[in-house]
Design an enzyme around this catalytic site. Structure first.
Site, PDB file in Angstrom:
ATOM      1  N   ASP A 139      68.460  25.348  25.863  1.00 19.97           N
ATOM      2  CA  ASP A 139      68.579  26.836  26.680  1.00 19.97           C
ATOM      3  C   ASP A 139      69.781  27.034  27.137  1.00 19.97           C
ATOM      4  O   ASP A 139      70.288  26.498  27.857  1.00 19.97           O
ATOM      5  CB  ASP A 139      67.449  26.752  27.679  1.00 19.97           C
ATOM      6  CG  ASP A 139      67.117  28.150  27.990  1.00 19.97           C
ATOM      7  OD1 ASP A 139      67.798  29.051  28.204  1.00 19.97           O
ATOM      8  OD2 ASP A 139      66.041  28.463  28.149  1.00 19.97           O
ATOM      9  N   HIS A 153      66.363  29.455  24.440  1.00 11.80           N
ATOM     10  CA  HIS A 153      65.556  30.276  25.453  1.00 11.80           C
ATOM     11  C   HIS A 153      64.352  31.138  24.327  1.00 11.80           C
ATOM     12  O   HIS A 153      64.664  31.767  23.700  1.00 11.80           O
ATOM     13  CB  HIS A 153      66.489  31.033  26.210  1.00 11.80           C
ATOM     14  CG  HIS A 153      65.484  31.819  27.372  1.00 11.80           C
ATOM     15  ND1 HIS A 153      64.860  31.060  28.410  1.00 11.80           N
ATOM     16  CD2 HIS A 153      65.273  32.983  27.604  1.00 11.80           C
ATOM     17  CE1 HIS A 153      64.482  31.615  29.248  1.00 11.80           C
ATOM     18  NE2 HIS A 153      64.550  33.168  28.886  1.00 11.80           N
ATOM     19  N   SER A 194      59.962  33.798  30.478  1.00 13.92           N
ATOM     20  CA  SER A 194      61.053  33.789  31.268  1.00 13.92           C
ATOM     21  C   SER A 194      60.905  34.200  32.645  1.00 13.92           C
ATOM     22  O   SER A 194      60.007  33.704  33.180  1.00 13.92           O
ATOM     23  CB  SER A 194      62.261  34.662  30.481  1.00 13.92           C
ATOM     24  OG  SER A 194      63.432  34.726  30.985  1.00 13.92           O
ATOM     25  N   GLN A 195      61.459  35.275  33.243  1.00 11.47           N
ATOM     26  CA  GLN A 195      61.147  35.515  34.434  1.00 11.47           C
ATOM     27  C   GLN A 195      59.835  36.083  34.786  1.00 11.47           C
ATOM     28  O   GLN A 195      59.247  35.970  35.938  1.00 11.47           O
ATOM     29  CB  GLN A 195      62.193  36.680  35.048  1.00 11.47           C
ATOM     30  CG  GLN A 195      62.049  37.967  34.294  1.00 11.47           C
ATOM     31  CD  GLN A 195      63.136  39.086  34.754  1.00 11.47           C
ATOM     32  OE1 GLN A 195      64.161  38.672  35.107  1.00 11.47           O
ATOM     33  NE2 GLN A 195      62.756  40.403  34.516  1.00 11.47           N
ATOM     34  N   MET A 204      62.907  39.515  30.963  1.00 12.64           N
ATOM     35  CA  MET A 204      64.258  40.271  31.174  1.00 12.64           C
ATOM     36  C   MET A 204      64.650  40.886  29.560  1.00 12.64           C
ATOM     37  O   MET A 204      64.854  40.384  28.806  1.00 12.64           O
ATOM     38  CB  MET A 204      65.443  39.637  31.823  1.00 12.64           C
ATOM     39  CG  MET A 204      66.657  40.082  31.904  1.00 12.64           C
ATOM     40  SD  MET A 204      67.981  39.448  32.632  1.00 12.64           S
ATOM     41  CE  MET A 204      68.375  38.078  31.166  1.00 12.64           C
TER      42      MET A 204
END
Length: 300
Positions: A225, A281, A106-107, A32
């Site tokens: 995270d 993260h 991530s996503q 993202m």
């Protein structure tokens, strides 16, 4: 003349053999607020991988016609449509037809898992997910600072109602919003994460079959995270339904015990690999990634 064609044929075969003998291509999907080719993030990672694996072909996924559309699509675009577009993209890339390894950030991690489950051709060999939200999220604590305007819109829409149809239709983060306090509504309304995790009433049996075609599935969790809530989602663990404090271990969860997408079968075959790395993260060192991921899984 006959000798000439013989030499030409041998040269052609030599090219074919050498291309097949090269390193397995890599496919990357960003997270993202990022884009395929940002020189300080994905562009940097692409260069690093090309340095580490000599001669490797790297395809960094771009959604849309330019990097602006690509970045915006990480917030506002139907995820299932994006997955379908990337499936077609992979099928049309001649460099990937003999198979590829994939790294999702991530996503992008759960999106690439959807590719593995829905689109087995060309074959994905090894899947690496870095800070992915495989069980979704129940919180949006720290959105990338430089994307503040988009982050405010996302928060407003999630507050309005993540499971309202029009929010589900347009907001990527709503499509992997997993509310353990409204579990039945989540299962019914979630357009992406509940479906790809086979939590709907009607199961897609091909998901387990296709995911088991992977040689290895590597999941990396960041111990500090502050952007993924809960961070255990990065290892396919999540809150026990009905509350948002206690984490249900993966091997005690229905997705595993019922083998809904094939995780139990993969685990028993030694295909699941769980890594935890210190830091926030997507924070890791090149040395750590080379030693723990590239050397054992991506140099084939």
């Amino acid at each position: 003349m006959q000798n000439f064609f013989h030499i030409l044929l041998l040269s052609f075969l030599g090219v074919v053999v050498s291309s097949r003998d090269g390193p397995t291509p890599l496919v990357l999907w960003h997270g993202m607020g990022d884009s395929c080719c940002n020189p300080i993030s994905m562009g940097n990672i692409k260069s690093y991988l090309e340095e580490e694996i000599a001669g490797v072909y790297v395809h960094s996924i771009m959604i849309g016609s330019n990097i602006v559309v690509d970045m915006e699509s990480g917030f506002f675009r139907d995820t299932n449509r994006q997955v379908s577009e990337v499936c077609e993209m992979m099928a049309n890339d001649p460099e990937l037809q003999d198979g590829y390894n994939a790294i999702g950030f991530s996503q992008g991690g759960q999106f690439l898992r959807a590719i593995a489950q829905r689109c087995p051709n060309p074959p994905m060999k090894n899947l690496v997910t870095v800070g992915a939200q495989h069980q979704g999220v129940f919180g949006f604590p720290l959105c990338p600072g430089e994307m503040l305007f988009f982050c405010d819109i996302v928060r407003d829409l999630l507050s309005y109602g993540a499971y309202v149809d029009f929010v589900q239709n347009i907001l990527v983060q709503a499509q992997y919003w997993h509310d353990p306090l409204q579990f039945d509504m989540y299962v019914e309304k979630s357009q992406f994460i509940a479906e790809i995790n086979n939590e709907k009433a009607v199961k897609n049996e091909s998901y387990a079959v296709n995911l088991n075609k992977l040689e290895n599935f590597i999941m990396i969790k960041h111990n500090q995270d502050t952007k993924v809530e809960p961070k255990e989602s990065e290892h396919f663990e999540y809150y026990t339904p009905g509350q948002a404090k206690e984490i249900l271990p993966l091997r005690e969860s229905p997705i595993y015990t019922e083998d809904r997408i094939g995780l139990k079968t993969m685990d028993e075959a030694g295909k699941l690999h769980f890594f935890s790395v210190e830091g926030n993260h997507l924070h890791f060192t090149r040395e750590w990634f080379t030693e723990n991921v590239i050397n054992p899984f991506l140099r084939n």
